[in-house]
Design an enzyme around this catalytic site. Sequence first.
Site: not given
Length: 566
Positions: A426, A434, A443, A469
Amino acid sequence: MLLGWMLAPWAAFAVPVPLDSRVCHAVSPVEGPGAALSAIRFRCGEKPVGYQATRLWLQLAPQRYGLRGEAPTLLVHQTRFDRLAVAFRYADGSIEWQEVRGGDFGDHWRPGAQISFTPRDQKTPLAAITLRVDRLASYPLLRLRLVPAGEAGIETAVLGALIGAALTLLLAGAAYNLSLAIGTRRAYLAWQGAWAATVFLWGAIWSQFGLLLVPGMAGTTAAQASTALSALSILLATLSATSALEKGRIPGPLRATALALGIAVTMIGIPATLARGPLIESVAPLLAAAVLGNLVAVLACLVVGARRGSVEARDLLAAWSVPMAALALTQLVNLGTLFWGGGAQILVLFASAWQTLWLSFAASRRLARMRTERDLALAAEARASRLAEHDPLTAIRNRRGFLEAADALVATAARSQASVALLLVDIDRFKAINDEHGHDAGDIVLCTIAARLAHWESPHCTVARLGGEEFALLTIGADRPPLDFAEQVREAIAACDHRAAIGDRRVTISIGVAEGRHRVDLAKLYREADRALYAAKRGGRNQVRHADTVPAPVPVANGHRPAATG
Protein backbone atom coordinates in the site's frame (compact mmCIF):
# COMPACT_ATOMS: atom_id res chain seq x y z
CA MET A 1 -7.75 -27.73 -72.70
CA LEU A 2 -5.99 -24.69 -74.16
CA LEU A 3 -2.82 -26.76 -74.54
CA GLY A 4 -4.87 -29.43 -76.26
CA TRP A 5 -6.19 -27.01 -78.87
CA MET A 6 -2.72 -25.58 -79.42
CA LEU A 7 -1.42 -29.06 -80.20
CA ALA A 8 -4.44 -30.06 -82.28
CA PRO A 9 -2.61 -29.72 -85.65
CA TRP A 10 -0.47 -32.72 -84.70
CA ALA A 11 -3.65 -34.81 -84.64
CA ALA A 12 -4.44 -33.78 -88.19
CA PHE A 13 -2.04 -36.41 -89.56
CA ALA A 14 -4.42 -39.16 -88.34
CA VAL A 15 -7.07 -40.38 -90.77
CA PRO A 16 -10.28 -41.79 -89.26
CA VAL A 17 -11.55 -44.99 -90.88
CA PRO A 18 -15.37 -44.81 -90.91
CA LEU A 19 -17.12 -48.17 -90.81
CA ASP A 20 -18.78 -47.56 -94.17
CA SER A 21 -18.83 -49.26 -97.56
CA ARG A 22 -15.08 -48.90 -97.90
CA VAL A 23 -14.64 -51.45 -95.08
CA CYS A 24 -15.62 -54.95 -96.13
CA HIS A 25 -16.42 -57.72 -93.67
CA ALA A 26 -16.89 -61.44 -93.22
CA VAL A 27 -17.88 -63.73 -90.37
CA SER A 28 -16.50 -67.21 -89.65
CA PRO A 29 -16.60 -69.62 -86.70
CA VAL A 30 -14.05 -69.20 -83.93
CA GLU A 31 -13.78 -72.93 -83.21
CA GLY A 32 -12.37 -75.43 -85.61
CA PRO A 33 -9.56 -75.00 -88.16
CA GLY A 34 -8.98 -71.36 -89.01
CA ALA A 35 -9.74 -70.28 -92.52
CA ALA A 36 -6.90 -68.97 -94.65
CA LEU A 37 -7.01 -65.30 -95.47
CA SER A 38 -7.28 -66.07 -99.19
CA ALA A 39 -10.36 -68.21 -98.53
CA ILE A 40 -12.34 -65.46 -96.81
CA ARG A 41 -15.15 -64.01 -98.92
CA PHE A 42 -15.64 -60.38 -97.91
CA ARG A 43 -18.89 -58.50 -98.34
CA CYS A 44 -19.11 -54.74 -98.66
CA GLY A 45 -21.84 -52.16 -98.30
CA GLU A 46 -23.65 -53.57 -95.26
CA LYS A 47 -23.10 -53.96 -91.52
CA PRO A 48 -22.08 -57.33 -90.07
CA VAL A 49 -24.52 -59.26 -87.88
CA GLY A 50 -24.13 -62.19 -85.52
CA TYR A 51 -20.46 -61.46 -84.96
CA GLN A 52 -20.43 -61.28 -81.12
CA ALA A 53 -19.95 -65.03 -80.65
CA THR A 54 -17.91 -65.61 -83.83
CA ARG A 55 -14.88 -64.30 -85.68
CA LEU A 56 -15.28 -61.01 -87.50
CA TRP A 57 -13.06 -60.16 -90.47
CA LEU A 58 -12.62 -56.58 -91.68
CA GLN A 59 -10.64 -55.49 -94.72
CA LEU A 60 -9.71 -52.04 -95.93
CA ALA A 61 -7.45 -50.56 -98.56
CA PRO A 62 -5.09 -47.82 -97.26
CA GLN A 63 -5.05 -46.14 -100.67
CA ARG A 64 -8.70 -45.16 -100.25
CA TYR A 65 -7.74 -42.91 -97.31
CA GLY A 66 -5.13 -40.79 -99.08
CA LEU A 67 -2.13 -42.74 -97.77
CA ARG A 68 -0.60 -43.88 -101.07
CA GLY A 69 3.04 -44.75 -100.85
CA GLU A 70 3.07 -44.57 -97.05
CA ALA A 71 3.20 -47.40 -94.52
CA PRO A 72 0.64 -46.29 -91.94
CA THR A 73 0.15 -47.35 -88.35
CA LEU A 74 -3.29 -48.80 -87.62
CA LEU A 75 -4.75 -47.70 -84.28
CA VAL A 76 -7.70 -49.69 -82.95
CA HIS A 77 -10.03 -48.20 -80.30
CA GLN A 78 -12.06 -51.06 -78.86
CA THR A 79 -10.76 -53.56 -76.37
CA ARG A 80 -13.76 -55.78 -75.61
CA PHE A 81 -12.74 -58.86 -77.56
CA ASP A 82 -10.98 -62.17 -76.99
CA ARG A 83 -8.33 -61.91 -79.70
CA LEU A 84 -7.33 -59.41 -82.37
CA ALA A 85 -5.01 -60.09 -85.28
CA VAL A 86 -3.98 -57.70 -88.04
CA ALA A 87 -2.61 -58.79 -91.41
CA PHE A 88 -0.62 -56.38 -93.54
CA ARG A 89 -0.71 -57.56 -97.18
CA TYR A 90 2.03 -55.95 -99.20
CA ALA A 91 1.98 -55.17 -102.92
CA ASP A 92 4.43 -58.04 -103.58
CA GLY A 93 1.89 -60.54 -102.19
CA SER A 94 3.59 -61.16 -98.83
CA ILE A 95 1.54 -61.07 -95.63
CA GLU A 96 2.65 -60.03 -92.12
CA TRP A 97 0.53 -60.92 -89.09
CA GLN A 98 0.51 -59.15 -85.72
CA GLU A 99 -1.72 -60.31 -82.87
CA VAL A 100 -2.91 -59.41 -79.36
CA ARG A 101 -5.41 -61.10 -77.05
CA GLY A 102 -7.29 -60.25 -73.89
CA GLY A 103 -4.85 -60.10 -70.98
CA ASP A 104 -1.80 -59.73 -73.23
CA PHE A 105 -1.37 -56.71 -75.49
CA GLY A 106 2.42 -56.98 -75.40
CA ASP A 107 4.00 -53.78 -76.68
CA HIS A 108 1.05 -52.92 -78.90
CA TRP A 109 -0.90 -50.89 -76.33
CA ARG A 110 -0.86 -47.12 -76.53
CA PRO A 111 -2.25 -44.31 -74.29
CA GLY A 112 -5.93 -43.56 -74.72
CA ALA A 113 -7.21 -47.16 -74.90
CA GLN A 114 -5.57 -47.71 -78.26
CA ILE A 115 -3.86 -50.73 -79.80
CA SER A 116 -1.18 -49.98 -82.35
CA PHE A 117 -0.12 -52.11 -85.31
CA THR A 118 2.76 -50.88 -87.49
CA PRO A 119 4.03 -52.86 -90.49
CA ARG A 120 7.66 -53.80 -90.13
CA ASP A 121 8.37 -53.33 -93.83
CA GLN A 122 8.24 -49.59 -94.36
CA LYS A 123 9.42 -49.67 -97.98
CA THR A 124 7.02 -52.02 -99.73
CA PRO A 125 3.58 -50.45 -100.38
CA LEU A 126 0.57 -51.96 -98.65
CA ALA A 127 -2.21 -53.47 -100.73
CA ALA A 128 -4.66 -54.16 -97.90
CA ILE A 129 -5.06 -54.32 -94.14
CA THR A 130 -7.18 -57.10 -92.63
CA LEU A 131 -8.45 -57.36 -89.06
CA ARG A 132 -9.54 -60.65 -87.50
CA VAL A 133 -11.46 -60.14 -84.24
CA ASP A 134 -12.74 -62.96 -82.03
CA ARG A 135 -15.96 -62.28 -80.09
CA LEU A 136 -16.06 -58.51 -80.53
CA ALA A 137 -18.52 -56.94 -78.09
CA SER A 138 -19.78 -54.13 -80.34
CA TYR A 139 -19.06 -53.31 -83.98
CA PRO A 140 -20.61 -49.76 -83.80
CA LEU A 141 -18.26 -48.90 -80.90
CA LEU A 142 -15.21 -49.97 -82.90
CA ARG A 143 -13.02 -47.05 -84.04
CA LEU A 144 -10.11 -47.30 -86.44
CA ARG A 145 -7.51 -44.73 -87.45
CA LEU A 146 -4.61 -44.73 -89.86
CA VAL A 147 -1.61 -42.60 -88.92
CA PRO A 148 1.64 -42.21 -90.86
CA ALA A 149 4.17 -44.28 -88.97
CA GLY A 150 6.47 -41.30 -88.48
CA GLU A 151 3.71 -39.29 -86.84
CA ALA A 152 2.31 -42.06 -84.65
CA GLY A 153 5.18 -41.74 -82.18
CA ILE A 154 4.65 -37.98 -81.86
CA GLU A 155 0.93 -38.44 -81.28
CA THR A 156 1.58 -41.13 -78.67
CA ALA A 157 4.07 -38.91 -76.83
CA VAL A 158 1.72 -35.90 -76.81
CA LEU A 159 -1.30 -37.92 -75.69
CA GLY A 160 0.73 -39.74 -73.03
CA ALA A 161 2.11 -36.50 -71.62
CA LEU A 162 -1.33 -34.87 -71.43
CA ILE A 163 -2.95 -37.92 -69.84
CA GLY A 164 -0.08 -38.18 -67.37
CA ALA A 165 -0.47 -34.52 -66.41
CA ALA A 166 -4.22 -34.90 -65.96
CA LEU A 167 -3.80 -38.03 -63.83
CA THR A 168 -1.18 -36.31 -61.68
CA LEU A 169 -3.51 -33.38 -61.04
CA LEU A 170 -6.38 -35.74 -60.21
CA LEU A 171 -4.27 -37.73 -57.76
CA ALA A 172 -3.01 -34.57 -56.07
CA GLY A 173 -6.55 -33.19 -55.94
CA ALA A 174 -7.87 -36.41 -54.40
CA ALA A 175 -5.21 -36.40 -51.68
CA TYR A 176 -5.69 -32.69 -51.00
CA ASN A 177 -9.49 -32.84 -50.79
CA LEU A 178 -9.41 -35.90 -48.54
CA SER A 179 -6.93 -34.19 -46.22
CA LEU A 180 -9.15 -31.10 -46.16
CA ALA A 181 -12.15 -33.30 -45.38
CA ILE A 182 -10.31 -34.80 -42.41
CA GLY A 183 -9.15 -31.39 -41.19
CA THR A 184 -12.45 -29.56 -41.62
CA ARG A 185 -14.84 -32.51 -41.20
CA ARG A 186 -16.83 -31.50 -44.27
CA ALA A 187 -18.64 -34.39 -45.96
CA TYR A 188 -18.72 -32.86 -49.42
CA LEU A 189 -14.92 -32.59 -49.47
CA ALA A 190 -14.70 -36.29 -48.64
CA TRP A 191 -17.07 -37.12 -51.51
CA GLN A 192 -15.08 -34.79 -53.74
CA GLY A 193 -11.85 -36.53 -52.81
CA ALA A 194 -13.43 -39.93 -53.42
CA TRP A 195 -14.68 -38.69 -56.81
CA ALA A 196 -11.22 -37.46 -57.82
CA ALA A 197 -9.66 -40.77 -56.70
CA THR A 198 -12.26 -42.72 -58.71
CA VAL A 199 -11.70 -40.61 -61.83
CA PHE A 200 -7.95 -41.09 -61.37
CA LEU A 201 -8.40 -44.88 -61.28
CA TRP A 202 -10.73 -44.72 -64.26
CA GLY A 203 -8.23 -42.60 -66.21
CA ALA A 204 -5.31 -44.88 -65.31
CA ILE A 205 -7.21 -47.98 -66.46
CA TRP A 206 -8.90 -46.44 -69.51
CA SER A 207 -5.66 -44.86 -70.75
CA GLN A 208 -3.97 -48.28 -70.29
CA PHE A 209 -1.21 -46.79 -68.15
CA GLY A 210 -2.40 -49.28 -65.56
CA LEU A 211 -1.05 -52.07 -67.79
CA LEU A 212 2.43 -51.03 -66.66
CA LEU A 213 1.52 -52.46 -63.25
CA VAL A 214 -1.13 -55.06 -64.14
CA PRO A 215 -0.61 -56.17 -67.76
CA GLY A 216 -3.14 -58.99 -67.32
CA MET A 217 -6.00 -56.44 -67.24
CA ALA A 218 -5.53 -55.69 -70.94
CA GLY A 219 -8.71 -55.91 -72.97
CA THR A 220 -12.17 -56.72 -71.66
CA THR A 221 -11.23 -56.62 -67.97
CA ALA A 222 -9.87 -53.08 -68.24
CA ALA A 223 -12.87 -51.95 -70.33
CA GLN A 224 -15.35 -53.36 -67.82
CA ALA A 225 -13.49 -51.77 -64.89
CA SER A 226 -13.50 -48.42 -66.70
CA THR A 227 -17.25 -48.60 -67.27
CA ALA A 228 -17.91 -49.44 -63.61
CA LEU A 229 -15.66 -46.63 -62.34
CA SER A 230 -17.18 -44.06 -64.70
CA ALA A 231 -20.70 -44.91 -63.45
CA LEU A 232 -19.52 -44.78 -59.83
CA SER A 233 -17.81 -41.42 -60.38
CA ILE A 234 -21.11 -39.83 -61.44
CA LEU A 235 -22.79 -41.00 -58.22
CA LEU A 236 -19.87 -39.67 -56.13
CA ALA A 237 -19.99 -36.35 -57.95
CA THR A 238 -23.72 -36.12 -57.22
CA LEU A 239 -23.13 -36.84 -53.53
CA SER A 240 -20.38 -34.22 -53.44
CA ALA A 241 -22.59 -31.54 -54.98
CA THR A 242 -25.72 -32.25 -52.95
CA SER A 243 -23.96 -32.71 -49.60
CA ALA A 244 -22.20 -29.35 -50.01
CA LEU A 245 -25.54 -27.56 -49.91
CA GLU A 246 -27.43 -27.05 -46.67
CA LYS A 247 -30.91 -28.54 -46.56
CA GLY A 248 -32.53 -25.13 -46.45
CA ARG A 249 -30.69 -23.97 -49.56
CA ILE A 250 -32.37 -26.29 -52.08
CA PRO A 251 -35.81 -27.95 -52.16
CA GLY A 252 -35.87 -31.49 -50.81
CA PRO A 253 -37.52 -33.00 -53.92
CA LEU A 254 -34.82 -31.50 -56.17
CA ARG A 255 -32.06 -32.96 -54.02
CA ALA A 256 -33.82 -36.34 -53.97
CA THR A 257 -34.20 -36.29 -57.76
CA ALA A 258 -30.50 -35.62 -58.29
CA LEU A 259 -29.54 -38.43 -55.90
CA ALA A 260 -32.03 -40.84 -57.48
CA LEU A 261 -30.65 -40.17 -60.96
CA GLY A 262 -27.09 -40.60 -59.69
CA ILE A 263 -28.03 -43.98 -58.25
CA ALA A 264 -29.84 -44.85 -61.50
CA VAL A 265 -26.65 -44.16 -63.49
CA THR A 266 -24.74 -46.54 -61.24
CA MET A 267 -27.43 -49.23 -61.46
CA ILE A 268 -27.62 -48.99 -65.25
CA GLY A 269 -23.84 -49.08 -65.36
CA ILE A 270 -23.81 -52.57 -63.84
CA PRO A 271 -25.23 -54.34 -66.93
CA ALA A 272 -23.16 -52.03 -69.13
CA THR A 273 -20.11 -53.22 -67.23
CA LEU A 274 -20.88 -56.90 -67.63
CA ALA A 275 -22.30 -56.80 -71.14
CA ARG A 276 -20.36 -58.54 -73.91
CA GLY A 277 -22.95 -58.83 -76.66
CA PRO A 278 -25.82 -56.80 -78.13
CA LEU A 279 -26.90 -55.76 -74.63
CA ILE A 280 -24.11 -53.18 -74.49
CA GLU A 281 -25.63 -51.35 -77.48
CA SER A 282 -29.11 -51.45 -75.91
CA VAL A 283 -27.92 -50.13 -72.54
CA ALA A 284 -25.87 -47.25 -73.99
CA PRO A 285 -28.85 -44.95 -74.88
CA LEU A 286 -30.52 -45.57 -71.52
CA LEU A 287 -27.26 -44.80 -69.70
CA ALA A 288 -26.78 -41.62 -71.72
CA ALA A 289 -30.31 -40.45 -70.85
CA ALA A 290 -29.72 -41.10 -67.13
CA VAL A 291 -26.41 -39.21 -67.23
CA LEU A 292 -27.99 -36.18 -68.93
CA GLY A 293 -30.89 -36.20 -66.47
CA ASN A 294 -28.49 -36.35 -63.56
CA LEU A 295 -26.47 -33.45 -64.95
CA VAL A 296 -29.60 -31.31 -65.32
CA ALA A 297 -30.75 -32.14 -61.76
CA VAL A 298 -27.36 -31.41 -60.18
CA LEU A 299 -27.06 -28.19 -62.20
CA ALA A 300 -30.49 -27.12 -60.95
CA CYS A 301 -29.42 -27.82 -57.35
CA LEU A 302 -26.32 -25.68 -57.74
CA VAL A 303 -28.14 -22.82 -59.46
CA VAL A 304 -30.85 -22.73 -56.79
CA GLY A 305 -28.23 -22.93 -54.01
CA ALA A 306 -26.18 -20.13 -55.56
CA ARG A 307 -29.25 -17.90 -55.92
CA ARG A 308 -30.00 -18.49 -52.25
CA GLY A 309 -26.56 -17.31 -51.18
CA SER A 310 -24.61 -20.56 -50.80
CA VAL A 311 -20.87 -19.95 -51.20
CA GLU A 312 -20.28 -23.68 -51.72
CA ALA A 313 -22.87 -23.72 -54.51
CA ARG A 314 -21.13 -20.84 -56.31
CA ASP A 315 -17.75 -22.56 -56.03
CA LEU A 316 -19.17 -25.88 -57.20
CA LEU A 317 -21.03 -24.22 -60.05
CA ALA A 318 -17.82 -22.63 -61.32
CA ALA A 319 -15.88 -25.87 -60.84
CA TRP A 320 -18.46 -28.22 -62.36
CA SER A 321 -19.34 -26.06 -65.35
CA VAL A 322 -16.49 -27.40 -67.49
CA PRO A 323 -16.85 -31.13 -66.69
CA MET A 324 -20.65 -30.87 -66.93
CA ALA A 325 -20.38 -29.31 -70.37
CA ALA A 326 -17.79 -31.90 -71.41
CA LEU A 327 -19.88 -34.82 -70.16
CA ALA A 328 -23.01 -33.46 -71.80
CA LEU A 329 -21.09 -32.99 -75.06
CA THR A 330 -19.91 -36.59 -75.00
CA GLN A 331 -23.53 -37.75 -74.65
CA LEU A 332 -24.87 -35.52 -77.42
CA VAL A 333 -22.02 -35.50 -79.95
CA ASN A 334 -19.98 -38.40 -81.28
CA LEU A 335 -16.42 -37.20 -80.78
CA GLY A 336 -15.10 -40.36 -82.36
CA THR A 337 -11.34 -40.31 -82.80
CA LEU A 338 -10.76 -36.62 -82.03
CA PHE A 339 -8.18 -35.47 -79.48
CA TRP A 340 -5.38 -37.79 -80.67
CA GLY A 341 -7.75 -40.73 -80.63
CA GLY A 342 -8.80 -40.19 -77.01
CA GLY A 343 -12.23 -39.04 -78.12
CA ALA A 344 -14.84 -38.33 -75.46
CA GLN A 345 -12.81 -39.92 -72.67
CA ILE A 346 -9.82 -37.61 -73.03
CA LEU A 347 -12.14 -34.60 -73.02
CA VAL A 348 -13.76 -35.80 -69.77
CA LEU A 349 -10.34 -36.48 -68.24
CA PHE A 350 -9.10 -32.96 -69.02
CA ALA A 351 -12.32 -31.42 -67.72
CA SER A 352 -12.10 -33.47 -64.52
CA ALA A 353 -8.56 -32.29 -63.93
CA TRP A 354 -9.75 -28.69 -64.35
CA GLN A 355 -12.61 -29.30 -61.93
CA THR A 356 -10.27 -30.76 -59.32
CA LEU A 357 -7.89 -27.83 -59.61
CA TRP A 358 -10.67 -25.27 -59.32
CA LEU A 359 -12.34 -26.90 -56.32
CA SER A 360 -9.00 -27.34 -54.56
CA PHE A 361 -8.28 -23.66 -55.15
CA ALA A 362 -11.76 -22.63 -53.98
CA ALA A 363 -11.54 -24.84 -50.87
CA SER A 364 -8.08 -23.46 -50.06
CA ARG A 365 -9.29 -19.89 -50.49
CA ARG A 366 -12.32 -20.52 -48.30
CA LEU A 367 -10.19 -22.31 -45.69
CA ALA A 368 -7.69 -19.44 -45.67
CA ARG A 369 -10.54 -16.98 -45.17
CA MET A 370 -11.91 -19.11 -42.33
CA ARG A 371 -8.48 -19.28 -40.72
CA THR A 372 -8.08 -15.52 -41.02
CA GLU A 373 -11.47 -14.96 -39.44
CA ARG A 374 -10.62 -17.47 -36.71
CA ASP A 375 -7.26 -15.81 -36.03
CA LEU A 376 -8.93 -12.40 -35.84
CA ALA A 377 -11.56 -13.78 -33.47
CA LEU A 378 -8.91 -15.40 -31.30
CA ALA A 379 -6.90 -12.18 -31.26
CA ALA A 380 -10.00 -10.20 -30.31
CA GLU A 381 -10.81 -12.74 -27.63
CA ALA A 382 -7.26 -12.54 -26.32
CA ARG A 383 -7.45 -8.74 -26.23
CA ALA A 384 -10.79 -8.87 -24.44
CA SER A 385 -9.43 -11.41 -21.97
CA ARG A 386 -6.38 -9.28 -21.33
CA LEU A 387 -8.50 -6.18 -20.81
CA ALA A 388 -10.72 -8.13 -18.42
CA GLU A 389 -7.73 -9.38 -16.41
CA HIS A 390 -5.42 -6.34 -16.56
CA ASP A 391 -5.62 -2.89 -15.06
CA PRO A 392 -6.13 -0.37 -17.88
CA LEU A 393 -4.02 2.31 -16.15
CA THR A 394 -0.93 0.38 -15.07
CA ALA A 395 -1.17 -2.56 -17.54
CA ILE A 396 -0.44 -5.11 -14.80
CA ARG A 397 -3.04 -7.61 -13.60
CA ASN A 398 -6.17 -6.39 -11.85
CA ARG A 399 -7.91 -8.16 -8.96
CA ARG A 400 -9.64 -10.65 -11.28
CA GLY A 401 -6.44 -11.47 -13.13
CA PHE A 402 -4.54 -11.74 -9.86
CA LEU A 403 -7.00 -14.24 -8.40
CA GLU A 404 -6.82 -16.47 -11.51
CA ALA A 405 -3.01 -16.38 -11.61
CA ALA A 406 -2.77 -16.85 -7.82
CA ASP A 407 -5.04 -19.91 -7.91
CA ALA A 408 -2.80 -21.48 -10.54
CA LEU A 409 0.36 -20.74 -8.52
CA VAL A 410 -1.19 -22.09 -5.31
CA ALA A 411 -2.15 -25.30 -7.15
CA THR A 412 1.40 -25.61 -8.46
CA ALA A 413 2.79 -25.08 -4.95
CA ALA A 414 0.47 -27.78 -3.59
CA ARG A 415 1.75 -30.31 -6.15
CA SER A 416 5.41 -29.50 -5.46
CA GLN A 417 4.93 -28.90 -1.72
CA ALA A 418 6.48 -25.42 -2.10
CA SER A 419 5.91 -22.44 0.16
CA VAL A 420 3.53 -19.60 -0.77
CA ALA A 421 4.09 -15.98 0.23
CA LEU A 422 1.67 -13.09 -0.28
CA LEU A 423 2.82 -9.47 -0.11
CA LEU A 424 0.15 -6.76 0.13
CA VAL A 425 1.60 -3.36 -0.78
CA ASP A 426 0.00 0.00 0.00
CA ILE A 427 1.39 3.42 -0.99
CA ASP A 428 1.91 5.65 2.05
CA ARG A 429 -0.09 8.88 2.13
CA PHE A 430 -1.22 8.54 -1.47
CA LYS A 431 -4.30 10.71 -0.86
CA ALA A 432 -2.04 13.63 -0.02
CA ILE A 433 -0.25 13.21 -3.36
CA ASN A 434 -3.56 13.45 -5.22
CA ASP A 435 -4.66 16.41 -3.15
CA GLU A 436 -1.42 18.38 -3.59
CA HIS A 437 -0.41 17.47 -7.16
CA GLY A 438 -3.62 16.31 -8.79
CA HIS A 439 -4.91 12.97 -9.92
CA ASP A 440 -2.87 13.03 -13.11
CA ALA A 441 0.31 13.16 -11.04
CA GLY A 442 -1.10 10.41 -8.84
CA ASP A 443 -1.70 8.23 -11.90
CA ILE A 444 1.92 8.74 -12.97
CA VAL A 445 3.10 7.64 -9.54
CA LEU A 446 0.90 4.53 -9.73
CA CYS A 447 2.26 3.65 -13.16
CA THR A 448 5.87 4.15 -12.05
CA ILE A 449 5.43 1.88 -9.03
CA ALA A 450 3.52 -0.71 -11.08
CA ALA A 451 6.28 -0.77 -13.70
CA ARG A 452 8.86 -1.40 -11.00
CA LEU A 453 6.79 -4.14 -9.38
CA ALA A 454 6.30 -5.79 -12.80
CA HIS A 455 10.03 -6.60 -12.82
CA TRP A 456 9.26 -9.44 -10.40
CA GLU A 457 6.59 -10.99 -12.66
CA SER A 458 7.70 -14.54 -13.49
CA PRO A 459 6.35 -18.11 -13.69
CA HIS A 460 6.80 -18.25 -9.89
CA CYS A 461 5.54 -14.77 -9.03
CA THR A 462 2.51 -12.73 -10.08
CA VAL A 463 2.00 -8.98 -9.60
CA ALA A 464 -1.27 -7.02 -9.58
CA ARG A 465 -2.96 -3.77 -8.70
CA LEU A 466 -5.87 -4.72 -6.47
CA GLY A 467 -7.42 -1.25 -6.53
CA GLY A 468 -6.64 2.33 -5.64
CA GLU A 469 -3.07 2.45 -4.27
CA GLU A 470 -2.99 -1.21 -3.18
CA PHE A 471 -0.83 -3.79 -4.96
CA ALA A 472 -0.06 -7.46 -4.38
CA LEU A 473 2.72 -9.94 -5.12
CA LEU A 474 2.26 -13.68 -4.68
CA THR A 475 5.32 -15.88 -4.99
CA ILE A 476 5.93 -19.62 -4.58
CA GLY A 477 9.05 -21.66 -3.89
CA ALA A 478 11.17 -18.62 -2.97
CA ASP A 479 14.81 -19.39 -2.16
CA ARG A 480 14.95 -16.69 0.51
CA PRO A 481 12.69 -15.63 3.42
CA PRO A 482 9.61 -13.62 2.39
CA LEU A 483 10.62 -10.77 4.72
CA ASP A 484 13.91 -10.34 2.86
CA PHE A 485 12.07 -10.28 -0.45
CA ALA A 486 9.56 -7.76 0.93
CA GLU A 487 12.39 -5.51 2.14
CA GLN A 488 13.92 -5.61 -1.34
CA VAL A 489 10.59 -4.57 -2.81
CA ARG A 490 10.17 -1.75 -0.26
CA GLU A 491 13.66 -0.38 -0.95
CA ALA A 492 13.22 -0.60 -4.74
CA ILE A 493 9.96 1.34 -4.62
CA ALA A 494 11.45 3.95 -2.30
CA ALA A 495 14.23 4.47 -4.85
CA CYS A 496 11.82 5.23 -7.73
CA ASP A 497 12.19 8.64 -9.36
CA HIS A 498 8.92 10.63 -9.32
CA ARG A 499 10.36 14.08 -10.00
CA ALA A 500 8.54 14.44 -13.32
CA ALA A 501 5.20 14.17 -11.50
CA ILE A 502 5.65 15.39 -7.93
CA GLY A 503 9.11 16.93 -7.75
CA ASP A 504 11.50 15.78 -5.03
CA ARG A 505 8.81 14.28 -2.85
CA ARG A 506 9.71 10.75 -1.76
CA VAL A 507 7.12 7.98 -2.08
CA THR A 508 7.24 5.00 0.27
CA ILE A 509 5.15 1.86 0.74
CA SER A 510 4.04 -0.37 3.56
CA ILE A 511 3.97 -4.15 3.09
CA GLY A 512 2.10 -6.89 4.88
CA VAL A 513 3.45 -10.45 4.48
CA ALA A 514 1.71 -13.77 5.04
CA GLU A 515 3.17 -17.19 4.37
CA GLY A 516 1.80 -20.73 4.02
CA ARG A 517 2.77 -24.22 2.85
CA HIS A 518 1.21 -27.11 0.96
CA ARG A 519 -2.58 -26.68 0.65
CA VAL A 520 -2.89 -22.94 1.17
CA ASP A 521 -6.24 -21.18 1.61
CA LEU A 522 -5.79 -18.06 -0.50
CA ALA A 523 -8.61 -16.16 1.21
CA LYS A 524 -7.12 -16.86 4.65
CA LEU A 525 -3.66 -15.90 3.39
CA TYR A 526 -5.07 -12.60 2.15
CA ARG A 527 -6.69 -11.84 5.52
CA GLU A 528 -3.41 -12.49 7.35
CA ALA A 529 -1.40 -10.32 4.93
CA ASP A 530 -4.00 -7.58 5.25
CA ARG A 531 -3.70 -7.76 9.03
CA ALA A 532 0.08 -7.42 8.74
CA LEU A 533 -0.31 -4.48 6.34
CA TYR A 534 -2.64 -2.76 8.81
CA ALA A 535 -0.01 -3.27 11.51
CA ALA A 536 2.68 -1.73 9.26
CA LYS A 537 0.51 1.31 8.68
CA ARG A 538 -0.26 1.68 12.37
CA GLY A 539 3.40 1.18 13.19
CA GLY A 540 4.58 4.24 11.25
CA ARG A 541 4.45 3.24 7.55
CA ASN A 542 7.41 2.61 5.22
CA GLN A 543 8.01 -0.77 6.80
CA VAL A 544 7.38 -4.51 6.38
CA ARG A 545 5.43 -6.62 8.88
CA HIS A 546 4.92 -10.40 8.91
CA ALA A 547 1.55 -11.78 9.97
CA ASP A 548 3.25 -14.17 12.42
CA THR A 549 4.57 -11.17 14.43
CA VAL A 550 1.25 -9.35 14.57
CA PRO A 551 -1.13 -10.12 17.44
CA ALA A 552 -4.61 -11.32 16.56
CA PRO A 553 -7.05 -8.41 16.12
CA VAL A 554 -9.25 -7.35 19.03
CA PRO A 555 -12.93 -7.13 18.02
CA VAL A 556 -14.45 -3.67 18.27
CA ALA A 557 -17.99 -2.76 19.14
CA ASN A 558 -19.36 -2.77 15.57
CA GLY A 559 -17.39 -5.90 14.57
CA HIS A 560 -15.02 -4.08 12.17
CA ARG A 561 -11.53 -2.72 12.57
CA PRO A 562 -10.73 0.80 11.30
CA ALA A 563 -9.51 0.97 7.71
CA ALA A 564 -5.73 1.25 7.29
CA THR A 565 -5.54 3.88 4.57
CA GLY A 566 -2.92 6.41 3.65
